[in-house]
Design an enzyme around this catalytic site. Structure first.
Site, mmCIF file in Angstrom:
data_model
loop_
_atom_site.group_PDB
_atom_site.id
_atom_site.type_symbol
_atom_site.label_atom_id
_atom_site.label_comp_id
_atom_site.label_asym_id
_atom_site.label_seq_id
_atom_site.Cartn_x
_atom_site.Cartn_y
_atom_site.Cartn_z
ATOM 1 N N VAL A 185 24.569 -26.384 -16.502
ATOM 2 C CA VAL A 185 25.820 -27.002 -16.956
ATOM 3 C C VAL A 185 26.269 -27.980 -15.885
ATOM 4 O O VAL A 185 26.425 -27.606 -14.721
ATOM 5 C CB VAL A 185 26.905 -25.943 -17.215
ATOM 6 C CG1 VAL A 185 28.217 -26.616 -17.603
ATOM 7 C CG2 VAL A 185 26.454 -24.978 -18.286
ATOM 8 N N HIS A 186 26.511 -29.232 -16.270
ATOM 9 C CA HIS A 186 26.762 -30.283 -15.282
ATOM 10 C C HIS A 186 28.228 -30.297 -14.861
ATOM 11 O O HIS A 186 28.977 -31.255 -15.105
ATOM 12 C CB HIS A 186 26.336 -31.633 -15.853
ATOM 13 C CG HIS A 186 24.898 -31.649 -16.275
ATOM 14 N ND1 HIS A 186 24.396 -32.510 -17.215
ATOM 15 C CD2 HIS A 186 23.856 -30.885 -15.880
ATOM 16 C CE1 HIS A 186 23.108 -32.280 -17.381
ATOM 17 N NE2 HIS A 186 22.761 -31.293 -16.585
ATOM 18 N N ASP B 111 20.391 -29.362 -10.841
ATOM 19 C CA ASP B 111 20.328 -30.521 -11.730
ATOM 20 C C ASP B 111 20.491 -31.831 -10.960
ATOM 21 O O ASP B 111 21.376 -32.631 -11.251
ATOM 22 C CB ASP B 111 21.396 -30.403 -12.823
ATOM 23 C CG ASP B 111 21.280 -29.119 -13.615
ATOM 24 O OD1 ASP B 111 21.024 -29.194 -14.829
ATOM 25 O OD2 ASP B 111 21.431 -28.026 -13.041
ATOM 26 N N HIS C 59 25.925 -25.847 -23.306
ATOM 27 C CA HIS C 59 25.059 -24.672 -23.106
ATOM 28 C C HIS C 59 25.833 -23.357 -23.200
ATOM 29 O O HIS C 59 25.454 -22.360 -22.579
ATOM 30 C CB HIS C 59 24.332 -24.754 -21.764
ATOM 31 C CG HIS C 59 23.538 -26.010 -21.590
ATOM 32 N ND1 HIS C 59 22.501 -26.369 -22.422
ATOM 33 C CD2 HIS C 59 23.634 -27.020 -20.676
ATOM 34 C CE1 HIS C 59 21.997 -27.520 -22.042
ATOM 35 N NE2 HIS C 59 22.661 -27.943 -20.985
ATOM 36 N N ASP D 33 15.912 -28.216 -12.890
ATOM 37 C CA ASP D 33 16.146 -29.601 -13.309
ATOM 38 C C ASP D 33 16.107 -30.523 -12.094
ATOM 39 O O ASP D 33 17.133 -30.891 -11.523
ATOM 40 C CB ASP D 33 17.461 -29.741 -14.073
ATOM 41 C CG ASP D 33 17.361 -29.187 -15.488
ATOM 42 O OD1 ASP D 33 16.284 -28.684 -15.856
ATOM 43 O OD2 ASP D 33 18.351 -29.263 -16.226
ATOM 44 N N ASN E 276 14.916 -26.413 -17.606
ATOM 45 C CA ASN E 276 14.393 -26.846 -18.899
ATOM 46 C C ASN E 276 13.784 -28.239 -18.846
ATOM 47 O O ASN E 276 12.868 -28.561 -19.612
ATOM 48 C CB ASN E 276 15.502 -26.813 -19.950
ATOM 49 C CG ASN E 276 16.718 -27.629 -19.554
ATOM 50 O OD1 ASN E 276 17.375 -27.304 -18.562
ATOM 51 N ND2 ASN E 276 17.039 -28.675 -20.299
#
Length: 559
Positions: A407-408, A203, A379, A230, A287
């Site tokens: 998940v950040h 991400d 999530h 991401d 996503n």
């Protein structure tokens, strides 16, 4: 360390005992835990309120993202592993266009050539490849369309292991070649041959936090980089270039489709080019790469921009594939293409894992974007369908580590199988904390009022999986009352991970936080230990001879 007999110690002067004691304490302080000591008690590092939970995206005029070469010259150069003796080289030439109507460039007007050799300035070999253009088209008035520059992919072969190669790419007939770049090939597959360092990011995005992550990662001198979904977050922008973090207020209300501002891709690849032009850069979709457009096409930009060893690994699609890096076999799984037990991906995964020879590649590491085990509210249990479909296959074949993004935040999971501690199960790690604009995940599902509504937490990836996999209740509850026992350590901070394989049984995992950039401390560190003599699933001799299309009621450990 040599052991001393007790009689000798007993007669030693007191000062000698003091020195020995102090030395032992120093060793103990620096001692790195191993998975053999697990399961570890759950630990959560409290978020430091003096830190920001996010940062702004880089502006279009930032020097790291503006175009620095004339239109016909190569830019956004990216390397990717192919086979142990081959490398993909990709780049873009020409300018993108954006407007109500766009006219794609003709890829046949520019050649795709890589010249390379083992001495700087002397290119004794050359290879040619393919080129293409993609477009992002919307069937609605008022939205701007995009067409890319010309994307080139060239596969260079005959490379020797652990050798530095110098290369240029472009079109020599137009005198439009890049400057000289170089890369070092990885060690050949073997039980004692490993890359020195492998960087893991999830991400990433295009923010000031993203650049901090990249700078920190570069300082660790990786030989290989994995980005677990991401990438550019181009879909956080509408087609006029205006950014938004609020999906509900912008996409689907003001516009009839979720737009995406494709020039952010070009900006992102320029930002990351100092890494991707020198180090193999392996990606898998997330996503945010979905990017729906006309005719229900999706992932068009991802598929066009990145060359991956899909054909080399018999996958046939860049949505999932595998490759070897020295004595490690990596499996890149696709969470946004069918993964159920009757799917092509499931069949491919079973056959790919059956081909693994642990005497050549002792380590097997898998990745997919959304985490199968996650105790954050963000999530939460979103990938239950995928876990229930594929977890048995990974367990049967003794996958050692599973890496995630999405998940950040950071979370390390104990060795686990079906939510229970299992010393022969994979160790799961989430590193979706690369620095994107959506900010850090701070709330846990076990926090007060942190548990999401089960009716709104269905697996969103595939309608044909019915979306009810998320209802895998634990002790009659959707969420745990406290940090679950399988969650060993979690920390909401931006950062990246580094893998250092020491030998065929010991792998050092280190997670570096961005705020520790100038310190010698690390955010998390552990030795992941394989036990092929204890765990039959980690030994090639015990692998099944066919892909097990079994029902969910069978215990895979007995197959």
């Amino acid at each position: 360390m040599r052991f001393m007999r007790w009689e000798t110690v007993a007669l030693a002067p007191m000062w000698v005992l003091l020195v020995v004691s102090l030395g032992a304490s120093a060793v103990e302080r620096k001692c790195i835990p191993t998975t053999l000591e697990g399961p570890f008690k759950p630990q959560t590092k409290k978020f430091d309120p003096s830190l920001r939970s996010g940062s702004d995206d880089l502006p279009m005029y930032d020097p790291r993202v503006v175009k620095r070469v004339p239109a016909i010259y190569p830019e956004q150069i990216t390397l990717a592993l192919s086979t142990p003796d081959a490398m993909w080289v990709s780049w873009i030439s020409g300018d993108w266009q954006m407007g109500p109507k766009v006219s794609p460039l003709d890829p046949t007007t520019v050649k795709s050539v890589v010249e390379f050799g083992t001495r700087s300035g002397r290119y004794t070999q050359s290879a040619t490849g393919t080129s293409e253009v993609y477009s992002q088209i919307y069937p609605f008035g008022g939205l701007l369309n995009y067409t890319s520059g010309i994307i080139h992919h060239v596969r260079i072969t005959g490379l020797k292991p652990e050798t530095t190669y110098y290369y240029k790419c472009g079109d020599p007939t137009l005198s439009a070649m890049s400057g000289e770049h170089s890369f070092k090939t990885l060690p050949a597959p073997g039980p004692s041959s490993y890359p020195t360092r492998i960087a893991i990011i999830g991400d990433l995005g295009l923010t000031y936090n993203s650049t901090s992550t990249v700078d920190h990662m570069r300082a660790n001198n990786p030989d290989l980089v994995l980005l677990i979904g991401d990438l550019s977050y181009a879909n956080l922008y509408i087609t006029n270039g205006t950014g938004t973090n609020d999906y509900g207020q912008t996409f689907g209300k003001i516009t009839p489709i979720h737009e995406t501002y494709q020039p952010r891709w070009d900006m992102w690849q320029r930002m990351i080019e100092p890494v991707t032009s020198a180090v193999p850069f392996m990606v898998i979709e997330g996503n945010h790469e979905y990017e729906l457009q006309i005719n229900n096409e999706s992932f068009v930009s991802y598929k066009a921009r990145f060359a991956v060893p899909q054909e080399e690994s018999k996958s046939g699609t860049s949505m999932y594939y595998s490759f070897d890096a020295g004595g490690i076999h990596f499996v890149m799984l696709g969470a946004y293409v069918d993964y159920n037990r009757s799917s092509e991906q499931y069949r491919w995964l079973g056959e790919d894992l059956m081909k693994v020879d642990r005497s050549v590649t002792p380590w097997v590491i898998a990745t997919t974007h959304p985490p199968w085990y996650n105790s954050y509210r963000s999530h939460y249990r979103e990938a239950e369908c995928m876990r229930q479909s594929m977890e048995d296959l990974l367990y049967i074949h003794g996958v050692d580590v599973m890496l995630h993004g999405h998940v950040h935040a950071y979370e390390r999971i104990n060795r686990v199988y079906d939510y229970k501690y299992d010393p022969c199960g994979p160790l799961y790690i989430s590193v979706g904390d690369g620095g994107n604009a959506e900010r850090l995940a701070l709330l846990h599902a076990d926090d007060e009022d942190g548990c999401p509504d089960p009716m709104k937490s269905l697996d969103k990836n595939f309608a044909n999986l019915s979306g009810y996999c998320g209802f895998n209740f634990t002790n009659g509850k959707f969420c745990w009352d406290k940090q679950p026992a399988w969650s060993a350590f979690r920390d909401s901070s931006f950062g990246h991970g580094i893998i250092e394989v020491k030998n065929s049984t010991h792998l050092l995992w280190t997670w570096h936080r961005n705020q520790d950039h100038y310190d010698e401390v690390v955010g998390d560190q552990i030795y992941i230990v394989r036990q092929p003599q204890v765990c039959a699933n980690q030994n090639s001799k015990n692998m099944p001879k066919r892909t097990p299309y079994y029902s969910g009621g069978n215990d895979p450990r007995r197959l």
